[in-house]
Motif scaffolding. Structure first.
Motif, short mmCIF file in Angstrom:
data_model
loop_
_atom_site.label_atom_id
_atom_site.label_comp_id
_atom_site.label_asym_id
_atom_site.label_seq_id
_atom_site.Cartn_x
_atom_site.Cartn_y
_atom_site.Cartn_z
N TYR A 40 15.98 -51.36 67.77
CA TYR A 40 15.45 -50.16 68.42
C TYR A 40 13.93 -50.27 68.38
O TYR A 40 13.32 -50.34 67.31
CB TYR A 40 15.96 -48.95 67.63
CG TYR A 40 15.69 -47.59 68.20
CD1 TYR A 40 16.61 -46.98 69.05
CD2 TYR A 40 14.57 -46.87 67.83
CE1 TYR A 40 16.41 -45.68 69.52
CE2 TYR A 40 14.36 -45.57 68.30
CZ TYR A 40 15.28 -44.99 69.15
OH TYR A 40 15.08 -43.71 69.61
N ASP A 41 13.31 -50.29 69.55
CA ASP A 41 11.89 -50.62 69.70
C ASP A 41 11.11 -49.39 70.18
O ASP A 41 11.32 -48.91 71.29
CB ASP A 41 11.78 -51.77 70.71
CG ASP A 41 10.38 -52.35 70.83
OD1 ASP A 41 9.59 -52.16 69.89
OD2 ASP A 41 10.11 -53.00 71.85
N LEU A 42 10.19 -48.87 69.35
CA LEU A 42 9.50 -47.62 69.62
C LEU A 42 8.11 -47.87 70.21
O LEU A 42 7.28 -48.57 69.62
CB LEU A 42 9.36 -46.79 68.34
CG LEU A 42 10.66 -46.25 67.73
CD1 LEU A 42 11.35 -47.31 66.87
CD2 LEU A 42 10.39 -45.02 66.87
N HIS A 43 7.85 -47.26 71.39
CA HIS A 43 6.59 -47.44 72.11
C HIS A 43 6.12 -46.10 72.66
O HIS A 43 6.73 -45.05 72.44
CB HIS A 43 6.79 -48.41 73.28
CG HIS A 43 6.90 -49.84 72.88
ND1 HIS A 43 5.86 -50.73 72.96
CD2 HIS A 43 7.96 -50.55 72.39
CE1 HIS A 43 6.25 -51.92 72.55
NE2 HIS A 43 7.53 -51.83 72.19
N GLU A 44 5.01 -46.16 73.44
CA GLU A 44 4.52 -45.00 74.19
C GLU A 44 4.09 -45.46 75.58
O GLU A 44 3.83 -46.65 75.80
CB GLU A 44 3.36 -44.34 73.46
CG GLU A 44 3.74 -43.79 72.09
CD GLU A 44 2.76 -42.77 71.58
OE1 GLU A 44 2.81 -41.61 72.02
OE2 GLU A 44 1.90 -43.16 70.75
N TYR A 45 4.00 -44.50 76.52
CA TYR A 45 3.64 -44.85 77.89
C TYR A 45 2.77 -43.75 78.51
O TYR A 45 2.75 -42.61 78.04
CB TYR A 45 4.90 -45.06 78.74
CG TYR A 45 5.51 -43.79 79.31
CD1 TYR A 45 5.35 -43.47 80.66
CD2 TYR A 45 6.22 -42.89 78.51
CE1 TYR A 45 5.89 -42.32 81.20
CE2 TYR A 45 6.76 -41.74 79.04
CZ TYR A 45 6.60 -41.46 80.38
OH TYR A 45 7.12 -40.31 80.91
N SER A 46 2.06 -44.12 79.57
CA SER A 46 1.23 -43.18 80.31
C SER A 46 1.99 -42.71 81.54
O SER A 46 2.52 -43.53 82.30
CB SER A 46 -0.09 -43.83 80.74
OG SER A 46 -0.86 -44.18 79.60
N ALA A 47 2.03 -41.41 81.74
CA ALA A 47 2.81 -40.83 82.84
C ALA A 47 2.08 -40.94 84.16
O ALA A 47 0.85 -41.09 84.22
CB ALA A 47 3.12 -39.37 82.53
N THR A 48 2.85 -40.87 85.23
CA THR A 48 2.33 -40.78 86.60
C THR A 48 3.05 -39.61 87.27
O THR A 48 4.16 -39.75 87.78
CB THR A 48 2.59 -42.08 87.38
OG1 THR A 48 2.04 -43.19 86.67
CG2 THR A 48 1.94 -42.01 88.76
N ALA A 49 2.42 -38.46 87.22
CA ALA A 49 3.04 -37.25 87.79
C ALA A 49 3.01 -37.32 89.32
O ALA A 49 2.07 -37.87 89.90
CB ALA A 49 2.31 -36.01 87.30
N PRO A 50 4.02 -36.76 89.97
CA PRO A 50 5.20 -36.09 89.41
C PRO A 50 6.42 -37.00 89.34
O PRO A 50 7.51 -36.53 89.07
CB PRO A 50 5.44 -34.98 90.42
CG PRO A 50 5.11 -35.62 91.73
CD PRO A 50 3.95 -36.56 91.45
#
Length: 440
Positions: free
Chosen positions: A200-210
């Motif tokens: 299980y690999d935990l990361h973060e990301y930048s959103a592109t709304a919407p």
């Protein structure tokens, strides 16, 4: 009138129902326990720096070291070991929790491979503490049957610098084939030696709304070399456990790399999340583990988060903690199916004679020249080639034998789907251009 005695099938059905009800009750108790322990820990147990600051800052290296030492001293279920050092000399640590039964299911958490994505690391540190200090029967029973392995800070140099890559500016999550980084090598050694059934690999990301702005996005291994049962379990982990757990906690979830129409929910396009083998979720699947990538959204959701960065940080960490509850419920409810899938994947390498794909994904056909319709019996490496890549092959768990002045790597082994990706000159990220042996 006396009803007829149940036949064997009825009795088996009844037993299954009773067992399923018991597992459901246990999973529910476990989920509640983790929430309760976490709340209690915030008041009385060792705290992360993040918790002490209520999300105003991230946990520092000294605070991490102190927390892990406290949990290790306190709990007979916890041990901490060093599995390597970074180029700048920082320790890479592995925490082991539970797993006393010989047939225990092993779950590996890899936390924050990218140094500028700290929320997964915080969720992992909190989870280590909560599991280590848990005293309720449900959690202790779970941990007796489950070995939880955690690499809490997978990129210490990058974390210290606030950078995505390590101190050589290399992306660790693009290094699970070449193994050029100390961090990638340490992870590979853990996977080889501990043989986790779930990664299980935990990361973060930048959103592109919407189109791409959920609190949490997830993705299973897409590489076509992943065994069907492992792939199916990975997708089930995402869709029936992790995403529902996030939604139950009030967090929106989507698929990593897939833009969707905000009105209809239909896919618009894919911008990330392919099948390349050097990414951990794909490499893990090829190495027989049920795998999942989980990414929390870094961007502020609203003015309240923009005005209060700590609020933003808390949401990122708490969404990861909510998803972890889904993971643990999955591990407890489907441990037999998970174990069978992993074992079947390992065994298939010795008997499979079918094609091997060097490219493509579960949603993308392999390109021209990427299909080995009649795979070779193995690959021969010269002595010079083996001197360059022998350590990496060993870290990948690939077996070989002496062959004259060089080495022969047979395809008939558990790493069958991995070997051509490492040694066939047609593979995108191959380590060596081995001589193809077709004289089976």
């Amino acid at each position: 009138m006396t009803p007829p005695a149940p036949d064997g099938r009825d009795r088996r059905t009844a037993r299954r129902r009773i067992r399923n009800l018991a597992l459901t009750a246990l999973a529910t108790a476990l989920a509640v326990t983790l929430v309760t322990v976490s709340a209690e820990a915030a008041r009385t147990l060792p705290r992360t720096g993040f918790e002490s600051a209520d999300g105003a800052r991230w946990t520092g290296p000294a605070e991490e070291r102190s927390l892990l030492a406290a949990v290790d001293r306190h709990s007979d279920l916890v041990s901490v070991e060093r599995i390597g050092r970074t180029k700048q000399g920082r320790p890479l640590r592995l925490v082991r929790i539970g797993g006393r039964e010989p047939a225990a299911l092993t779950v590996l958490l890899v936390c924050s491979q990218h140094g500028d994505e700290p929320a997964g690391r915080e969720a992992c540190l909190t989870t280590i503490r909560d599991l280590g200090y848990a005293r309720d029967r449900a959690t202790r029973d779970f941990l007796s049957r489950t070995e939880v392995l955690v690499i809490p800070t997978a990129n210490p140099d990058g974390y210290a610098a606030g950078t995505r890559g390590n101190s050589d500016d290399l992306d660790i999550n693009r290094d699970h084939i070449a193994l050029r980084t100390a961090e990638g090598r340490a992870i590979a050694a853990v996977v080889r030696d501990r043989e986790p059934e779930v990664i299980y690999d935990l990361h973060e990301y930048s959103a592109t709304a919407p189109y791409y702005d959920k609190d949490l996005t997830v993705l299973w291994p897409r590489n076509p070399g992943v065994h069907d049962r492992v792939h199916g379990e990975s997708e089930l982990l995402a869709e029936r456990y992790v995403r529902p757990a996030a939604r139950e906690a009030g967090y929106g979830s989507g698929l990593y790399g897939i833009w969707t129409d905000p009105d209809t929910g239909e896919p618009v396009k894919q911008t990330a999340g392919d099948g390349q083998e050097r990414i951990l979720r794909n490499a893990a699947g090829i190495k027989h583990a049920v795998a999942l990538l989980v990414e929390s959204r870094t961007d502020a959701l609203d003015d309240a988060e923009r005005d209060d960065p700590a609020r933003n940080s808390r949401r990122r960490v708490h969404s990861q903690l909510a998803a972890l509850k889904g993971l643990f419920r999955y591990a407890d409810e489907r441990r037999e199916e998970i174990g069978d899938a992993a074992a079947g994947s390992r065994a298939a390498g010795f008997t499979d004679r079918g094609p091997v794909l060097l490219g493509g994904a579960d949603n993308e056909a392999a390109g021209p020249g990427e299909t080995l319709a009649q795979p070779p019996c193995g690959y021969r490496l010269t002595a010079a080639q083996f001197a360059r890549v022998g350590d990496e092959l060993a870290l990948h768990g690939v077996t070989s034998r002496r062959d004259g002045d060089g080495v022969y790597v047979p395809l008939a082994q558990s790493a069958r789907k991995l070997i051509p990706l490492l040694l066939d000159g047609r593979a995108t990220y191959h380590l060596a251009n081995g001589q193809v042996d077709t004289a089976c």
